[in-house]
Design a protein around this motif. Structure first.
Motif, PDB file in Angstrom:
ATOM      1  N   SER A  77      -0.205   1.183   3.414  1.00  0.00           N
ATOM      2  CA  SER A  77       0.245   2.168   2.440  1.00  0.00           C
ATOM      3  C   SER A  77       1.472   2.945   2.885  1.00  0.00           C
ATOM      4  CB  SER A  77      -0.887   3.169   2.155  1.00  0.00           C
ATOM      5  OG  SER A  77      -2.024   2.496   1.683  1.00  0.00           O
ATOM      6  N   ASP A  78       1.600   3.207   4.200  1.00  0.00           N
ATOM      7  CA  ASP A  78       2.687   4.050   4.684  1.00  0.00           C
ATOM      8  C   ASP A  78       3.741   3.257   5.438  1.00  0.00           C
ATOM      9  OD1 ASP A  78       1.016   3.386   6.727  1.00  0.00           O
ATOM     10  OD2 ASP A  78       0.971   5.371   7.658  1.00  0.00           O
ATOM     11  N   PHE A  79       3.879   1.973   5.084  1.00  0.00           N
ATOM     12  CA  PHE A  79       4.779   1.101   5.838  1.00  0.00           C
ATOM     13  C   PHE A  79       5.884   0.613   4.930  1.00  0.00           C
ATOM     14  CE2 PHE A  79       5.286  -3.183   8.119  1.00  0.00           C
ATOM     15  CZ  PHE A  79       6.186  -2.651   9.018  1.00  0.00           C
ATOM     16  N   GLU A  80       7.146   0.808   5.316  1.00  0.00           N
ATOM     17  CA  GLU A  80       8.284   0.399   4.495  1.00  0.00           C
ATOM     18  C   GLU A  80       9.178  -0.580   5.248  1.00  0.00           C
ATOM     19  OE1 GLU A  80       8.910   0.962   1.428  1.00  0.00           O
ATOM     20  OE2 GLU A  80       7.297   2.390   1.025  1.00  0.00           O
ATOM     21  N   ARG A  81       9.216  -1.825   4.781  1.00  0.00           N
ATOM     22  CA  ARG A  81      10.195  -2.798   5.291  1.00  0.00           C
ATOM     23  C   ARG A  81      10.620  -3.664   4.110  1.00  0.00           C
ATOM     24  NH1 ARG A  81       8.424  -6.141  10.430  1.00  0.00           N
ATOM     25  NH2 ARG A  81      10.518  -6.952  10.096  1.00  0.00           N
ATOM     26  N   LYS A 119       4.020  -5.249  -0.127  1.00  0.00           N
ATOM     27  CA  LYS A 119       3.708  -5.609   1.248  1.00  0.00           C
ATOM     28  C   LYS A 119       2.600  -6.656   1.359  1.00  0.00           C
ATOM     29  CE  LYS A 119       4.699  -0.775   2.302  1.00  0.00           C
ATOM     30  NZ  LYS A 119       4.562  -0.243   0.945  1.00  0.00           N
ATOM     31  N   LEU A 120       1.660  -6.639   0.420  1.00  0.00           N
ATOM     32  CA  LEU A 120       0.455  -7.454   0.587  1.00  0.00           C
ATOM     33  C   LEU A 120       0.328  -8.609  -0.394  1.00  0.00           C
ATOM     34  CD1 LEU A 120      -2.169  -4.656   1.333  1.00  0.00           C
ATOM     35  CD2 LEU A 120      -1.302  -6.384   2.923  1.00  0.00           C
ATOM     36  N   ASP A 121       1.236  -8.736  -1.350  1.00  0.00           N
ATOM     37  CA  ASP A 121       1.057  -9.767  -2.374  1.00  0.00           C
ATOM     38  C   ASP A 121       0.981 -11.173  -1.776  1.00  0.00           C
ATOM     39  OD1 ASP A 121       0.964 -10.592  -5.241  1.00  0.00           O
ATOM     40  OD2 ASP A 121       2.796 -11.629  -4.653  1.00  0.00           O
ATOM     41  N   ALA A 122       1.887 -11.500  -0.864  1.00  0.00           N
ATOM     42  CA  ALA A 122       1.875 -12.857  -0.296  1.00  0.00           C
ATOM     43  C   ALA A 122       0.562 -13.138   0.417  1.00  0.00           C
ATOM     44  CB  ALA A 122       3.051 -13.034   0.672  1.00  0.00           C
TER      45      ALA A 122
END
Length: 218
Positions: A77-81, A119-122
């Motif tokens: 939730s708090d990760f941005e890349r 972030k999690l779709d793949a």
């Protein structure tokens, strides 16, 4: 990538998540924002570390000793890349590969309600996740705002897009203070406006509340 030798000393920054099943309690280790990977080889190294230190593997540095956790929860939730491949799909495949007939490695994910999750779709699309706890809070475009219209529309999208083997859960804040940007639903609104519509979804698994602290305090 997170230095794996440092992980036990940073354990307070992780969350040990618990979910109830019809047969027993299941316990997860959370993979969060401290875990970043730059290649499939990194993902395999992280998977090996998690398996040997928290699941059914062997290590001299197991922080919980002989306790064997049931699986791993993915929560970024708090990760941005943005725009960078994150290799969580590789991590899911590697962790799932440790499952045996005697002991399954459970996988769960906690995406935000906007779809697809950046972030999690793949990882979710691998079809390897047993449980997907969708966070319908802190996102005004899809959380409850006094009306359930946007929430229900986004729920239907998640139900259609999530692989059929995954159970999907309605993730809600346990109290208003648990979601500063909104999304709290009163029990009466939940049971009258939301649950009757979503419980008929074939992949419906239940309701997830964030988190136990707020559930206890309020």
């Amino acid at each position: 990538m997170l230095p794996l030798t440092a992980a036990p000393s940073r354990a307070p920054r992780f969350l040990l998540a618990r979910a109830m099943s019809s047969k027993s309690s299941l316990f997860w280790w959370r993979v969060g924002s401290e875990t970043s990977m730059s290649s499939p080889a990194d993902a395999k190294q992280v998977a090996n570390y998690l398996y040997n230190n928290f699941l059914d593997g062997q290590s001299a540095s197991r922080p919980f000793g002989s306790v064997i956790l049931d699986g791993v929860d993915f929560d970024m939730s708090d990760f941005e890349r943005k725009g960078i491949r994150l290799y969580y799909d590789d991590l899911a495949r590697d962790l799932s590969g440790f499952s045996t007939q005697q002991r399954k490695v459970y996988l769960s994910a906690a995406p935000q309600c906007p779809i697809p999750d950046a972030k999690l779709d793949a990882a979710i699309q691998t079809g390897l996740f047993d449980y997907v706890w969708i966070q319908f809070y802190n996102n005004p475009q899809c959380h409850y705002t006094g009306t359930a219209t946007n929430l229900l529309a986004r729920w239907r999208q998640w139900a259609a897009a999530t692989p059929s083997r995954s159970q999907i859960f309605l993730g809600l804040p346990a109290a208003p203070a648990a979601a500063p940007s909104g999304g709290y639903i009163s029990p009466s609104a939940l049971t009258s406006e939301v649950l009757p519509s979503i419980k008929t979804t074939p992949s419906y698994g239940g309701v997830m509340l964030w988190n136990k602290f707020y559930d206890t305090e309020f």
